[in-house]
Design an enzyme around this catalytic site. Structure first.
Site, PDB file in Angstrom:
ATOM      1  N   TYR A 442       0.853  -1.445   0.383  1.00  0.00           N
ATOM      2  CA  TYR A 442       0.284   0.252   0.017  1.00  0.00           C
ATOM      3  C   TYR A 442       1.232   1.522   0.277  1.00  0.00           C
ATOM      4  O   TYR A 442       0.108   2.345  -0.462  1.00  0.00           O
ATOM      5  CB  TYR A 442      -1.063   0.013   1.149  1.00  0.00           C
ATOM      6  CG  TYR A 442      -2.481   1.030   1.058  1.00  0.00           C
ATOM      7  CD1 TYR A 442      -2.958   1.157  -0.162  1.00  0.00           C
ATOM      8  CD2 TYR A 442      -1.834   1.714   2.054  1.00  0.00           C
ATOM      9  CE1 TYR A 442      -3.657   1.921   0.076  1.00  0.00           C
ATOM     10  CE2 TYR A 442      -3.199   2.992   2.367  1.00  0.00           C
ATOM     11  CZ  TYR A 442      -3.817   3.141   1.374  1.00  0.00           C
ATOM     12  OH  TYR A 442      -4.083   4.508   1.306  1.00  0.00           O
ATOM     13  N   ARG A 477      -5.597  -1.358   0.110  1.00  0.00           N
ATOM     14  CA  ARG A 477      -6.913  -1.317   0.174  1.00  0.00           C
ATOM     15  C   ARG A 477      -8.247  -1.390  -0.079  1.00  0.00           C
ATOM     16  O   ARG A 477      -9.259  -1.648   0.126  1.00  0.00           O
ATOM     17  CB  ARG A 477      -6.993   0.113   0.315  1.00  0.00           C
ATOM     18  CG  ARG A 477      -6.299   0.787   1.473  1.00  0.00           C
ATOM     19  CD  ARG A 477      -6.203   0.611   3.310  1.00  0.00           C
ATOM     20  NE  ARG A 477      -4.999   0.365   4.260  1.00  0.00           N
ATOM     21  CZ  ARG A 477      -3.735  -0.142   4.368  1.00  0.00           C
ATOM     22  NH1 ARG A 477      -3.812  -0.775   3.043  1.00  0.00           N
ATOM     23  NH2 ARG A 477      -3.378   0.364   5.598  1.00  0.00           N
ATOM     24  N   TYR A 558       0.341  -2.510   9.705  1.00  0.00           N
ATOM     25  CA  TYR A 558      -0.990  -2.236  10.434  1.00  0.00           C
ATOM     26  C   TYR A 558      -1.101  -3.528  11.454  1.00  0.00           C
ATOM     27  O   TYR A 558      -1.803  -2.704  13.085  1.00  0.00           O
ATOM     28  CB  TYR A 558      -1.714  -2.441   9.535  1.00  0.00           C
ATOM     29  CG  TYR A 558      -3.365  -2.985  10.403  1.00  0.00           C
ATOM     30  CD1 TYR A 558      -4.290  -1.005  10.788  1.00  0.00           C
ATOM     31  CD2 TYR A 558      -4.265  -4.005  10.254  1.00  0.00           C
ATOM     32  CE1 TYR A 558      -5.368  -1.935  11.403  1.00  0.00           C
ATOM     33  CE2 TYR A 558      -5.748  -3.988  10.722  1.00  0.00           C
ATOM     34  CZ  TYR A 558      -5.735  -2.888  11.505  1.00  0.00           C
ATOM     35  OH  TYR A 558      -7.028  -3.050  12.152  1.00  0.00           O
TER      36      TYR A 558
END
Length: 595
Positions: A442, A477, A558
């Site tokens: 990402y 995403r 994350y």
């Protein structure tokens, strides 16, 4: 279903629903992984058949409020149809290669126009009573073809043309079935023109990096349209207390699912567009809030199903609309930004089921067929995303962490020192290698570094190096976002491979360049049974002879799990902005290659 069916119409509709689910699963599972983003865009566009519910309401409206709700559903749905197909075309055009033969898919407009003309003539003649049903069936088949075409790059644009023809014929057959007067027809045409213009405006301005939030925003429009048409249908009923249970259940489900889809999609849009924090909202009473809102929604549903008088019924339906909307907002806000690929696919599925409920409500098989197709599409993609993270869907939706394989013990502590490198050393390393695999994440999308990366790849290939890309299913995403991003920069899709295709090749690779990826290349998933990401399929980049990891900083991904790959002897870190670093690498490789 025949044993408990209230009437033959329900049996026929349920059969359509069941068969559409079976077909939908088979068609969607055949879609190429690289085309998952176009799949989301196509299903987004097709889900705009909620316009048919708005048209139905406008044609039979007996009050100003019903007319307003019908107008809202029709307009917003058309935004979805036009915007969705424009985004689909833009994405598919990115995958075109200079060496591809010329395409003439626009010529399929000739048989599409011929079918429309044949239908119009037959409908106006009055001698073909079942032509509306035949046209609706053909429209449903064309929509199925719209998704089936995405099974390969060679047929993808044909699929998009099929989907467009299907939706157009669906709108035409609905108008033919309704036979609205001239004023109502003009009103529908005007509303769809407004929605179409808005959809074109949005679709023309969408960039690959903003695809996820655009898809989420489009989902919210479908949710509003489904709820508006359902509430309008309830308001428009001559005597609501005489509505049968199937009709009431359909109104309730379309209202609730549409509301959840709308608010959940708006939160997803906010997180993906940076208007809301991507961190999950961790309220101490999160589960109790969800249970309370769910119970209130079900309670309101029980009142609606009781066939009350109008005042009580509309109050209960409004209550269900509000509590389900709050539930959708709260549940999505409780999910972290990196789980948005799963959230988007779930919301995509929801929009399909709302459409199915509308089909039952209005006895329109085309809406049930298309809704089941979209619902299955979202469900299948959700399973693919969850499998790629080794996550359970309930843990994602309820905002949990950890995988299905995570142990109960304490995660391993990894010790060692990070070795940093610089652009010059990496350029020399790349020129000395024969095989290179690039694993983007990402971070590449955020930095918009795909164009300088493509320049670097071109220079390496001109120097005789074998260069390929490895894409993890949940990179980015949105399913397939990195594939579209690379295609936009002109990277040929035949050097872009999926995890299963490339994972065994790292051991024979000289250099692996990891750009903006973290959890998807974390060896703790395989080495630490107590890790939060234990069992998650990952790119085995550490098996390469040399690994270069490009990141902004040494922060964890994350999931908050430290990455032992960063500490390995064959890994060097190249810190900095991905776009800036790729530009320097491209210039350095070009200088060394002398080309």
């Amino acid at each position: 279903a025949g044993c408990i069916s209230p009437d033959p119409a329900f049996s026929a509709m349920f059969t359509t629903f069941a068969l559409s689910n079976i077909i939908g699963v088979q068609v969607v599972l055949g879609v190429s992984h690289a085309l998952h983003s176009p799949l989301m865009a196509v299903t987004n566009a097709i889900s705009g058949t909620t316009a048919l519910g708005g048209m139905h309401l406008l044609a039979h409206s007996n009050s100003a409020s019903a007319t307003t709700l019908g107008a809202l559903a029709t307009t917003l749905s058309t935004v979805n149809i036009v915007g969705g197909f424009i985004v689909t075309k833009k994405m598919l055009d990115m995958f075109k290669r200079p060496t591809d033969p010329p395409e003439y898919y626009h010529l399929y407009g000739i048989p599409a126009a011929g079918s429309m003309a044949f239908y119009t003539a037959g409908s106006m003649s009055g001698h073909v009573p079942e032509i509306d049903s035949a046209a609706a069936t053909l429209a449903g088949l064309l929509c199925i073809g719209g998704i089936g075409g995405l099974s390969s790059q060679s047929t993808a644009r044909l699929g998009a043309a099929s989907g467009q023809a299907g939706v157009a014929l669906g709108v035409a057959s609905t108008l033919g079935h309704l036979h609205p007067d001239a004023a109502t027809t003009a009103k529908i045409a005007g509303l769809m023109a407004i929605g179409g213009a808005a959809g074109k405006y949005i679709g023309d301005r969408v960039e690959p990096t903003s695809l996820p939030q655009t898809v989420a925003a489009f989902h919210s429009l479908v949710g509003v349209a489904a709820s508006a048409a359902a509430v309008g249908d309830f308001i428009n009923a001559p005597v609501v207390s005489e509505l049968d249970k199937v009709h009431l259940a359909s109104i309730y489900l379309a209202t609730v699912i549409g509301s959840v889809t709308c608010t959940g999609s708006l939160v997803a849009f906010g997180k993906l567009d940076g208007r809301m924090g991507s961190a999950p909202m961790s309220h101490p009473a999160r589960d109790q809030i969800n249970l309370g809102l769910g119970a209130a929604t079900l309670g309101a549903g029980a009142i609606v199903m009781g066939g009350p008088e109008f005042g009580t019924g509309i109050a209960a339906l409004g209550g269900a609309l509000a509590t389900s909307g709050a539930l959708g907002w709260h549940m999505t806000a409780s999910i972290g930004g990196a789980d948005m690929p799963v959230v988007i696919t779930v919301l995509n599925s929801y929009s399909g089921w709302a459409l199915c409920a509308e089909g039952f409500m209005l006895d329109m098989p085309i809406m049930t067929t298309v809704g089941a197709l979209i619902g299955c599409s979202g469900a299948a993609l959700t399973k693919i995303m969850c499998d790629a993270m080794n996550r359970d869907i309930l843990s994602v939706i309820l905002g949990g962490y950890g995988t299905k394989s995570s142990g109960k013990g304490e995660a391993m502590k990894f010790e060692g020192e990070v070795t940093q490198t610089n652009v010059d050393e990496v350029c020399n390393l790349l020129m000395e290698s024969q095989s290179v695999i690039i694993v983007p994440g990402y971070g590449l999308a955020v930095a918009k570094g795909q164009y300088p990366l493509k320049d670097m790849v071109d220079h390496l290939q001109n120097a005789g190096k074998k260069v390929r890309f490895g894409i993890h299913p949940v990179a980015g995403r949105m399913p397939g976002q990195l594939n579209v991003l690379l295609a936009e920069a002109g990277v040929p899709y035949d050097i872009v491979e999926e995890l299963e295709e490339i994972n065994d090749d790292f051991g024979e690779t000289d250099v692996c360049l990891v750009i903006g990826a973290n959890d998807t290349v974390n060896s703790a998933a395989e080495d630490d049974p107590n890790s939060e990401i234990a069992g998650m399929p990952v790119m085995r980049v550490w098996n390469s002879k040399q690994v270069i990891v490009m990141k902004r900083s040494l922060a964890a991904g994350y999931a908050g799990v430290d990455n032992p790959v960063f500490l390995k002897d064959n890994t060097d870190m190249l810190l900095g902005d991905a776009k800036d670093t790729c530009e320097k690498l491209a210039a350095g490789v070009k200088a060394l290659s002398g080309k």
